[in-house]
Every structure is written in C-alpha cells, then in structure tokens.
Design a protein around this motif. Structure first.
Motif, PDB file in Angstrom:
ATOM      1  N   TYR B  88       0.811  -1.239  -0.040  1.00 15.57           N
ATOM      2  CA  TYR B  88      -0.222  -0.078  -0.131  1.00 15.57           C
ATOM      3  C   TYR B  88       0.932   1.283  -0.154  1.00 15.57           C
ATOM      4  N   MET B  94       5.888   8.439   4.343  1.00 14.35           N
ATOM      5  CA  MET B  94       5.799   8.077   5.336  1.00 14.35           C
ATOM      6  C   MET B  94       6.679   7.116   6.067  1.00 14.35           C
ATOM      7  N   LEU B  95       8.100   7.626   5.389  1.00 13.94           N
ATOM      8  CA  LEU B  95       9.137   7.083   6.067  1.00 13.94           C
ATOM      9  C   LEU B  95       9.472   7.513   7.529  1.00 13.94           C
ATOM     10  N   LEU B  96      10.074   6.566   8.340  1.00 11.73           N
ATOM     11  CA  LEU B  96      10.096   6.836   9.693  1.00 11.73           C
ATOM     12  C   LEU B  96      11.341   7.601   9.844  1.00 11.73           C
ATOM     13  N   PRO B  97      11.570   8.664  10.596  1.00 12.39           N
ATOM     14  CA  PRO B  97      12.608   9.503  10.537  1.00 12.39           C
ATOM     15  C   PRO B  97      14.019   8.709  11.304  1.00 12.39           C
ATOM     16  N   TRP B  98      13.350   8.233  12.487  1.00 13.11           N
ATOM     17  CA  TRP B  98      14.415   7.407  13.279  1.00 13.11           C
ATOM     18  C   TRP B  98      14.763   6.120  12.874  1.00 13.11           C
ATOM     19  N   ARG B  99      14.429   5.880  11.747  1.00 11.48           N
ATOM     20  CA  ARG B  99      15.062   4.576  10.879  1.00 11.48           C
ATOM     21  C   ARG B  99      15.962   4.849   9.716  1.00 11.48           C
ATOM     22  N   LEU B 107      10.998  -2.805   7.662  1.00 12.91           N
ATOM     23  CA  LEU B 107       9.796  -2.581   8.658  1.00 12.91           C
ATOM     24  C   LEU B 107       8.805  -3.662   8.685  1.00 12.91           C
ATOM     25  N   GLY B 108       8.445  -3.975   7.450  1.00 17.53           N
ATOM     26  CA  GLY B 108       7.377  -4.937   7.314  1.00 17.53           C
ATOM     27  C   GLY B 108       7.959  -6.411   7.843  1.00 17.53           C
ATOM     28  N   GLU B 110      10.175  -6.872   9.959  1.00 20.40           N
ATOM     29  CA  GLU B 110      10.345  -6.841  11.383  1.00 20.40           C
ATOM     30  C   GLU B 110       8.912  -7.141  11.746  1.00 20.40           C
ATOM     31  N   ILE B 111       7.949  -6.568  11.307  1.00 20.35           N
ATOM     32  CA  ILE B 111       6.591  -6.788  11.933  1.00 20.35           C
ATOM     33  C   ILE B 111       6.208  -8.037  12.010  1.00 20.35           C
ATOM     34  N   LYS B 112       6.390  -8.739  10.798  1.00 15.48           N
ATOM     35  CA  LYS B 112       6.122 -10.042  10.590  1.00 15.48           C
ATOM     36  C   LYS B 112       6.865 -11.301  11.213  1.00 15.48           C
ATOM     37  N   TYR B 139      19.840   8.238   7.510  1.00 18.57           N
ATOM     38  CA  TYR B 139      18.471   8.396   7.851  1.00 18.57           C
ATOM     39  C   TYR B 139      17.812   9.418   6.654  1.00 18.57           C
ATOM     40  N   ARG B 155      10.214  -0.386   0.297  1.00 22.60           N
ATOM     41  CA  ARG B 155       9.549  -0.793   1.455  1.00 22.60           C
ATOM     42  C   ARG B 155       8.430  -1.682   1.031  1.00 22.60           C
ATOM     43  N   ASN B 159       8.283  -6.804   0.541  1.00 21.70           N
ATOM     44  CA  ASN B 159       7.427  -8.057   1.212  1.00 21.70           C
ATOM     45  C   ASN B 159       6.797  -8.879  -0.092  1.00 21.70           C
TER      46      ASN B 159
END
Ligand SMILES: Nc1ncnc2c1ncn2[C@@H]1O[C@H](COP(=O)(O)OP(=O)(O)OP(=O)(O)O)[C@@H](O)[C@H]1O
Ligand SMILES: [Mg+2]
Lengths: 248, 263
Positions: B88, B94-99, B107-108, B110-112, B139, B155, B159
């Motif tokens: 999606y 929507m990148l995470l600035p701390w990564r 990220l995906g 990691e979540i799975k 960063y 990203r 997946n």
C-alpha cells in the motif's frame, strides 16, 4: 558572537548592580551586591554548606524529575491504547493540573514527613501532570496514515505502539522533559520552604528571614546553576537518543 | 511468484461495493456502487474527480475501512482482518525519520518476524536496483522527495506483495523523476507478475501504464466508463507508449468523461 553578547549583557547588569548598590548602604542592604554575593558563595563553598545544600536539592529535584516524568509519560503514552479511557480521565487530568502545587505542601508533609521523601513528592507532583499531558499529546498526534501503513503491514496494536507511537512521541516527551526541569526544582524548593534542615531552598529561606539578602542571592545563584546543568543534561540525552536528527 | 492457473480466482475482486460515512447525524454517501476485477499481472488505473472517493475505495479494498455493503474478495475469499501480501503506497512516503533507509525497508519483515542477514540483503538489493546504493544506512531526513519515494517503493516491494495499491504515490514529484519512478515500478511489477491498482489524477500516466482504466463519477461514486487500453506491446517503455496513436484517443476520451462529470 551570541555568547559574547550574553557575556557583555551579564557584565553590564552585574556592573550596574555593583555600582548602584555602592552608592549608599540602604540599597546595598536591600539588594545585596555582586561582590557581597560572591563573598557569601566563597564562604559557603569553604565551609562545605554550598556543596551539601546543592547536593541535597539536586537529589530531591532529580528524583522528583525522574519519578514524575516516568509516571506521567507511562500514563500519558498508554492512554493512546484506549480512546475511551482517555476520554473518561481527561477532565480529571485537567482538574489535577490546575491545582497549585503549593496548596498540597502541608498535606504532603503530613503524609511523607519532613525528610527527603516529602521534597521528592512535591517535586514529583509538580512534574507529573505536565509530563502526562505532553506525552499524551505526542502519542495522539501520530499521523493516522502512518498507523494505516503499519496495519497494512500486519502490525498488532502493541507493535504499532512500540515501533511507531513511542518513537513518534519522543519530540514531545523531550519538550516535556525540558519544561519539567524547572518544575521539579520549584517543587523541591517549595518543599524545603515548608520544612527542612538543609538544601538550597532551606538556605534561601533562612537567609531571607534573617534579612541577609546577599546570601539569598548566593543560594539563588547556586539554584540557577543547578537548573542550567540539569537542562544541559536533558539536551545531551536528547542528542544521544535521537541521532537521526540532522545537524542544524 | 503467485501461481495462477486458468480458472483460479483473480487476486482481487470488488463486488457492488458501497460506502457511506456516518458523521454523527449526517450520512455522507461516498461510494454508491462499484464493481471491478484485478487479474493477476494486470495494471488497472482509477481516475475520477477530486474528492469522489478514490482514497476511500482503496482503504475499503485493503480492509482499513469496512464497506457499508458489497464485498471485497482476495483470491475469491473475504479475508479475516487484513488481507495478506498487499503493498500500500500513498502520496506521503511515510518514512520513519528514526530509521535508516534500510531499516525503513525492513519494517514489514520486522513486524512479521525476525530480520536477519537474509532479509537485510534482500532490502539492500532492492535499494540498489532503485538507485539508492550508498544511502542504505542514512536517515531519510536529508533525502530528496524522489529518493524518499524510492525508499517507500522498496519498503512496499520487499514484502513480495501480490497486489499493489497505489494512491498517487508519485503525484508530488517533478515530471522527470515521476516518469523514471513509474517506469521502474511498471518494470518491477510486470517482471515479477504482480498486479497493480493505481489511483491517479494524471490521465496520461493512467493510459501509459495500464491495461484498463476505470473512470469514476462524482460522489457518491460509481464507474462511469471502463477503457481497455491496448497500445501494442509497448507498455514497457513509458515514452514509447505515449507515442502510440491510440494513446491520444484514450486520453481524449477520458478527458471528456471527466469534464462531463465536472471536476
Ligand atoms: N471518515 C470520514 N467521514 C466522513 N466523510 C469522509 C471520511 N473520509 C472521507 N470522507 C469524505 O469522502 C469523500 C471522498 O474522500 P476521498 O479522500 O476518498 O476522496 P478522493 O477521491 O481520494 O479525493 P482526492 O482526489 O482529493 O484524493 C470526501 O468528500 C470526504 O470528505
Ligand atoms: Mg485521495
């Protein structure tokens, strides 16, 4: 350049103060003078009371600061989990936040005694609501689209909390930390005003009631120095914990 | 990739979808009645007037928003919760600035589950292919808009999604970057037999990349027209597709549809 101007401003201020109070003895009595303040700082440093009082107040402040922020931040962030609970507690938080801390002091002394615990409690109380509100605000301002992205990646709510909500809230949490350094210190000093045998607040209170104005200022100077050191430490911690922030 | 023999259910079918938002006491009908099919390996674009409900449609399709009626079938079945293997992408990266770029991409995974050497290598290969070699451990704060959207694309693709759902992810980029990224996307989608449902405001983009374009009406929206796009075998090259004579016919027809429905 900035530092130069700041030093110059300080020098003008202190110079002017010294000059005006040197004109007659009554102004000197009422307003002290930088040289007299420095004299007191020196005696307090040599007789060990400066280090002792600063240590006591720093300990109370630090414990209150940590405890208040820990509790406030944990509660504030976890309110993100339930919109229902957060709506229910909102008016209570506002009510608690509007209580003047000094009004709690007599009760705190009854409950916690006249030692360290009551000062830590005062300090904690003056920090906790602010920490709660700032961290809650941080948690609630997470971009809903970002949450949607996590959901499409199959994230559970606890993963969204850990990997998105907590790090997103760091900015607000640190804003709260910077703000509450001062509040923690004020809480500790009020606690010392009410009843104490040591600490910078105690020194200020005692010197004040004996009309030794320069000594009040001397203790106040130590208090300001303490606040600056603590604020600096928070800034350092923020840079340490947020390495992704570009240099400005 | 996904094995879809003849007769297998298509990856995504929307049947008589409707969505009405309940905004306190006012009901806001957004999607009136919409059906479409996304077959394996297909690219389908959706164009429609601003505010007609395209984003809402995408959110309903991927299970973020429940439909008011109708059904969304992934491989012939309505999924419990989130459909699996869906990528999606929104206009915001929507990148995470701390990564770092790399850990944004992983990220995906990691979540799975766990992210090990293998997962990181896969992410690195994809970032390289998207021209981000040497930026993997940085960063995103210092990245350009195009670089950021490339990381977001990586990203999404890392997946192995069967179906990609795009909500104008490249709309904010300059024309050249946009063309390059579209070309990359189409290549990566077609090479690996994925399917793409793509919302866009850009009619030329829609015609140049799609097998089919669905034109929507104003809110509450329904399908106004559906165009099967056949530009010969030139889909691979974004610029060449635009040279094809039928390209202009399609673009003009869709323009007319949108004008009548009033943007
Ligand atoms: N949660 C909601 N509650 C009420 N109305 C909503 C909600 N979400 C969207 N809408 C309404 O639905 C309509 C369609 O919104 P949507 O974002 O799907 O349009 P869109 O086609 O994606 O627009 P754009 O082309 O500008 O991206 C809008 O009028 C919007 O106000
Ligand atoms: Mg939209």
């Amino acid at each position: 350049m900035v530092a130069g101007c700041q030093l110059a401003l300080l020098a003008i201020f202190l110079g002017g103060w010294e000059y005006i109070t040197s004109l007659d003895r009554q102004t000197a009595f009422l307003f002290g003078s930088p040289s007299a303040i420095f004299g007191f700082l020196k005696t307090m440093a040599t007789d060990g009371s400066l280090a002792r009082d600063t240590y006591v107040t720093a300990l109370e402040t630090l414990l209150g600061f940590l405890l208040g922020n820990l509790i406030g931040t944990l509660v504030g962030l976890s309110l993100w989990y339930s919109a229902f609970v957060s709506r229910v507690v909102q008016p209570f938080v506002v009510a608690l936040g509007s209580i003047p801390i000094i009004a709690l002091a007599p009760m705190v002394i009854i409950w916690f005694g006249t030692g360290l615990a009551s000062k830590v409690a005062m300090s904690t109380l003056s920090v906790v609501v602010v920490a709660l509100v700032t961290s809650y605000k941080g948690a609630m301002s997470v971009d809903p689209d970002q949450i949607n992205l996590f959901r499409t990646l199959g994230a559970r709510k606890s993963q969204i909390f850990r990997k998105l909500v907590v790090p997103s809230s760091l900015n607000d949490i640190f804003a709260g930390l910077k703000l509450t350094v001062g509040f923690a210190l004020i809480g500790a000093i009020i606690g010392e005003f009410m009843s104490s045998s040591e600490g910078l607040g105690h020194a200020i209170f005692k010197a004040g009631s004996l009309y030794v104005i320069p000594k009040v200022f001397a203790a106040l100077t130590a208090t300001i120095a303490l606040a600056l050191v603590l604020t600096y430490l928070v800034g350092w911690l923020e840079r340490l914990l947020k390495p992704w922030q570009p240099e400005r | 990739m996904h094995q879809s023999g003849p007769g297998a259910a298509p990856p995504l079918v929307a049947e008589r979808l409707a969505k009405t938002f309940d905004d306190g006491d006012v009901e806001v009908p957004v999607i009136a009645d919409l059906s479409f099919t996304l077959n394996a390996g297909e690219i389908v674009s959706i164009v429609g007037p601003s505010g007609c409900g395209k984003t809402t449609l995408l959110n309903v399709v991927c299970g973020l928003t429940p439909a008011s009626s109708g059904s969304v079938l992934w491989h012939g079945a309505a999924p419990q919760g989130m459909p699996g293997r869906v990528g999606y992408m929104l206009q915001k990266d929507m990148l995470l600035p701390w990564r770092t770029a790399l850990s944004n991409v992983t990220l995906g995974m990691e979540i799975k589950g766990k992210v090990g050497m293998e997962e990181r290598d896969k992410a690195r290969v994809l970032l390289d292919r998207l021209g981000l070699h040497g930026f993997t451990d940085r960063y995103p704060a210092t990245f350009s808009g195009g670089m950021r959207q490339r990381v977001a694309l990586a990203r999404t693709l890392v997946n192995d999604p069967e179906v990609l759902l795009f909500d104008e992810p490249f709309a904010a980029l300059d024309f050249q970057t946009k063309l390059l990224l579209e070309a990359d996307t189409v290549r990566l989608v077609r090479e690996e037999g994925r399917s793409l449902l793509c919302i866009t405001h850009d009619i030329e983009e829609a015609v140049s990349i799609s097998d089919r374009v669905i034109v929507l009406t104003k809110r509450p929206t329904r399908a106004k027209a559906v165009y099967e796009i056949d530009l010969g075998d030139q889909h691979a090259d974004m610029m060449e597709a635009r040279q094809s004579p039928r390209f202009n016919d399609h673009v003009r027809a869709i323009w007319r549809d949108l004008e009548v429905s009033g943007t």
